[in-house]
Design a protein around this motif. Structure first.
Motif, PDB file in Angstrom:
ATOM      1  N   VAL A 173       0.817  -1.212   0.000  1.00  0.00           N
ATOM      2  CA  VAL A 173       0.000   0.000   0.000  1.00  0.00           C
ATOM      3  C   VAL A 173       0.854   1.267   0.000  1.00  0.00           C
ATOM      4  CG1 VAL A 173      -1.946  -1.120   1.151  1.00  0.00           C
ATOM      5  CG2 VAL A 173      -0.167  -0.018   2.515  1.00  0.00           C
ATOM      6  N   LEU A 174       0.260   2.314  -0.530  1.00  0.00           N
ATOM      7  CA  LEU A 174       0.861   3.641  -0.541  1.00  0.00           C
ATOM      8  C   LEU A 174       0.121   4.491   0.479  1.00  0.00           C
ATOM      9  CD1 LEU A 174       2.989   5.253  -2.262  1.00  0.00           C
ATOM     10  CD2 LEU A 174       1.058   5.993  -3.671  1.00  0.00           C
ATOM     11  N   ILE A 175       0.844   5.147   1.370  1.00  0.00           N
ATOM     12  CA  ILE A 175       0.192   5.995   2.375  1.00  0.00           C
ATOM     13  C   ILE A 175      -0.089   7.364   1.766  1.00  0.00           C
ATOM     14  CG2 ILE A 175       0.439   7.128   4.612  1.00  0.00           C
ATOM     15  CD1 ILE A 175       2.053   4.747   5.554  1.00  0.00           C
ATOM     16  N   ALA A 176      -1.351   7.797   1.827  1.00  0.00           N
ATOM     17  CA  ALA A 176      -1.784   9.034   1.192  1.00  0.00           C
ATOM     18  C   ALA A 176      -1.105  10.251   1.814  1.00  0.00           C
ATOM     19  CB  ALA A 176      -3.295   9.175   1.290  1.00  0.00           C
ATOM     20  N   LEU A 280       4.050   4.657  13.026  1.00  0.00           N
ATOM     21  CA  LEU A 280       4.133   3.452  12.204  1.00  0.00           C
ATOM     22  C   LEU A 280       5.545   3.261  11.663  1.00  0.00           C
ATOM     23  CD1 LEU A 280       2.764   1.078  10.664  1.00  0.00           C
ATOM     24  CD2 LEU A 280       2.354   2.718   8.796  1.00  0.00           C
ATOM     25  N   LYS A 281       6.131   4.326  11.129  1.00  0.00           N
ATOM     26  CA  LYS A 281       7.465   4.223  10.525  1.00  0.00           C
ATOM     27  C   LYS A 281       8.535   3.940  11.583  1.00  0.00           C
ATOM     28  CE  LYS A 281       8.300   7.296   7.221  1.00  0.00           C
ATOM     29  NZ  LYS A 281       8.287   8.585   6.476  1.00  0.00           N
ATOM     30  N   ILE A 304      -1.400  -7.109   4.749  1.00  0.00           N
ATOM     31  CA  ILE A 304      -0.644  -6.149   3.939  1.00  0.00           C
ATOM     32  C   ILE A 304       0.843  -6.446   4.132  1.00  0.00           C
ATOM     33  CG2 ILE A 304      -0.059  -3.702   3.691  1.00  0.00           C
ATOM     34  CD1 ILE A 304      -3.024  -3.128   4.491  1.00  0.00           C
ATOM     35  N   LYS A 305       1.550  -6.601   3.019  1.00  0.00           N
ATOM     36  CA  LYS A 305       2.937  -7.066   3.062  1.00  0.00           C
ATOM     37  C   LYS A 305       3.965  -5.942   3.150  1.00  0.00           C
ATOM     38  CE  LYS A 305       3.788 -10.837   2.636  1.00  0.00           C
ATOM     39  NZ  LYS A 305       3.908 -11.915   3.643  1.00  0.00           N
ATOM     40  N   GLY A 306       3.565  -4.738   2.759  1.00  0.00           N
ATOM     41  CA  GLY A 306       4.527  -3.639   2.800  1.00  0.00           C
ATOM     42  C   GLY A 306       3.845  -2.319   2.512  1.00  0.00           C
ATOM     43  N   PHE A 307       4.581  -1.224   2.731  1.00  0.00           N
ATOM     44  CA  PHE A 307       4.005   0.099   2.479  1.00  0.00           C
ATOM     45  C   PHE A 307       5.088   1.101   2.091  1.00  0.00           C
ATOM     46  CE2 PHE A 307       5.109   0.177   6.975  1.00  0.00           C
ATOM     47  CZ  PHE A 307       5.587   1.465   7.190  1.00  0.00           C
ATOM     48  N   LYS A 308       4.638   2.178   1.461  1.00  0.00           N
ATOM     49  CA  LYS A 308       5.526   3.273   1.078  1.00  0.00           C
ATOM     50  C   LYS A 308       4.960   4.579   1.595  1.00  0.00           C
ATOM     51  CE  LYS A 308       7.550   5.733  -2.870  1.00  0.00           C
ATOM     52  NZ  LYS A 308       7.595   5.869  -4.341  1.00  0.00           N
ATOM     53  N   HIS A 309       5.831   5.418   2.115  1.00  0.00           N
ATOM     54  CA  HIS A 309       5.454   6.776   2.499  1.00  0.00           C
ATOM     55  C   HIS A 309       6.613   7.695   2.138  1.00  0.00           C
ATOM     56  CE1 HIS A 309       5.012  10.267   5.302  1.00  0.00           C
ATOM     57  NE2 HIS A 309       3.756  10.162   4.851  1.00  0.00           N
ATOM     58  N   GLY A 310       6.320   8.730   1.347  1.00  0.00           N
ATOM     59  CA  GLY A 310       7.402   9.587   0.867  1.00  0.00           C
ATOM     60  C   GLY A 310       8.353   8.768   0.003  1.00  0.00           C
ATOM     61  N   GLU A 312      10.331   6.450   1.394  1.00  0.00           N
ATOM     62  CA  GLU A 312      10.702   5.270   2.172  1.00  0.00           C
ATOM     63  C   GLU A 312       9.757   4.102   1.883  1.00  0.00           C
ATOM     64  OE1 GLU A 312      12.540   6.179   6.314  1.00  0.00           O
ATOM     65  OE2 GLU A 312      10.858   7.581   6.063  1.00  0.00           O
ATOM     66  N   VAL A 313      10.351   2.931   1.706  1.00  0.00           N
ATOM     67  CA  VAL A 313       9.598   1.708   1.454  1.00  0.00           C
ATOM     68  C   VAL A 313       9.903   0.712   2.567  1.00  0.00           C
ATOM     69  CG1 VAL A 313       9.238  -0.219  -0.124  1.00  0.00           C
ATOM     70  CG2 VAL A 313       9.637   2.076  -1.040  1.00  0.00           C
ATOM     71  N   PHE A 314       8.870   0.094   3.105  1.00  0.00           N
ATOM     72  CA  PHE A 314       9.024  -0.847   4.213  1.00  0.00           C
ATOM     73  C   PHE A 314       8.372  -2.176   3.855  1.00  0.00           C
ATOM     74  CE2 PHE A 314       9.018   3.412   5.967  1.00  0.00           C
ATOM     75  CZ  PHE A 314      10.061   3.397   6.889  1.00  0.00           C
ATOM     76  N   GLU A 315       9.040  -3.280   4.160  1.00  0.00           N
ATOM     77  CA  GLU A 315       8.489  -4.617   4.029  1.00  0.00           C
ATOM     78  C   GLU A 315       8.228  -5.173   5.419  1.00  0.00           C
ATOM     79  OE1 GLU A 315       7.812  -6.765   1.175  1.00  0.00           O
ATOM     80  OE2 GLU A 315       7.711  -4.747   0.332  1.00  0.00           O
TER      81      GLU A 315
END
Length: 349
Positions: A173-176, A280-281, A304-310, A312-315
């Protein structure tokens, strides 16, 4: 309350491949229709599923007076039919209707009409964990007039679609940071059709970046996490499960409140509070973040397996004691009459 039933002459069920169902594309033989005219809801009818005729000036097309619900019917190995917390669905439908100036639907029409429809479509509901009948009740404004005011005529309709176990594959997912799902004082808590249409464009942008969904943040600051796509969302930090409180921006999900209840009763440290992107981060960087999962009617629970904000990408790590799997299995066992239901959530039809 009498319900006029016009059955189909020939069922199309024999032409359906129940082992290969695309979600929401195949519909059963019948539908329930109930009209609101002259200030009152009329007697409902069950008729063959098919096209309906509307004036081009029907207000739903111009001002978006449309609300809906999502439910499922389940069949156990003995052939008995069940719904999951249907009282919550009709209450939320009317809560959504109130926000869009749509007249409340009598609960008797909802419950009795749905029961009659399900008995008629009994063969469409297959037993076995994962099989179900997805139910879509909805209300639309049908009065032919384009004055910008609430309609005087509406239709309540229930259509049904056979479904298999929902599997979305690996979801990231992408964080808005720019777009918002809803705002204070808006209609975010309602299942208004326009809420979902407004998500399509930003979600399509996320798809182009390789992400399947968006985690929506608060419209004022984009600092606090609220929902994931069309689902409520949970975060597991260590052995603590966190979800955002419901408000006028966040849907009061029936699966969400059921998971909160299960977690509390099973001794999980359950926190219903504001949860920030920053928190969260930090948890992801420290290794404290164990799981993120969405909850909703279609998928029940979706990890949910991972996310991106700005930038930064996290698994997320693989966990052997997954809360997502634990509570999904618990809910499914209740829904399919596999284990006891101490809450009275499972309703036999």
């Amino acid at each position: 309350m009498d319900i006029n039933i016009t059955p189909v002459k020939t069922s199309k069920i024999k032409d359906i491949d129940f082992s290969n169902l695309a979600f929401g594309h195949v519909f059963t033989d019948h539908m329930l229709v109930c009209n609101y005219k002259n200030g009152a809801w009329e007697a409902p009818e069950i008729m063959p599923y098919g096209p309906l005729s509307f004036e081009p000036s029907a207000r739903v097309f111009h001002y978006g007076q449309a609300v809906f619900e999502g439910m499922k019917a389940y069949k156990d190995e003995a052939g008995d039919l069940f719904l999951f917390r249907p009282d919550e669905s009709v209450k939320r439908l009317n809560k959504s209707s109130e926000r869009l100036a749509i007249p409340a639907l009598p609960e008797e029409i909802f419950h009795k009409g749905l029961a009659e429809l399900l008995h008629l479509e009994n063969e469409w509901i297959k037993p076995g964990k994962g099989n179900s009948l997805y139910i879509r009740p909805f209300v639309i404004a049908t009065e032919g007039a384009i004055a910008a005011s609430p309609a005087q005529e509406y239709k309540f309709i229930i259509i049904c679609s056979p479904a298999q176990a929902y599997y979305a594959g690996e979801v990231r997912v992408l964080i808005a940071e720019k777009f918002s799902r809803s705002a204070d004082g808006g209609v975010g808590y309602a299942k208004a059709a326009g809420n979902y249409a407004a998500q399509f464009y930003p979600t399509s942008l996320a798809h182009k970046e390789g992400y399947q969904q968006i985690i929506w943040t608060d419209a004022n600051t984009h600092e606090y996490l609220e929902e994931a796509g069309t689902m409520n969302i949970f975060f597991r930090i260590g052995d603590t499960l966190i979800t955002a409180p419901t408000n006028d921006r966040i849907l009061d999900g029936i699966t969400r409140k059921s998971i909160v209840q299960l977690a509390q009763d099973e001794g999980v440290n359950m926190e219903v509070r504001d949860f920030s992107v920053k928190e969260l981060k930090e948890a992801a960087r420290s290794g404290a973040l164990k799981e993120i999962f969405g909850s909703g009617t279609a998928a029940v629970v979706n990890p949910i397996k991972g996310f991106k904000h700005g930038d930064e990408v996290f698994e997320l790590p693989e966990v052997t004691d997954s809360f997502a799997a634990r509570f999904k299995d618990k809910l499914l066992n209740i829904q399919y009459n596999i284990e006891a239901d101490p809450y009275g959530w499972r309703v036999k039809i």
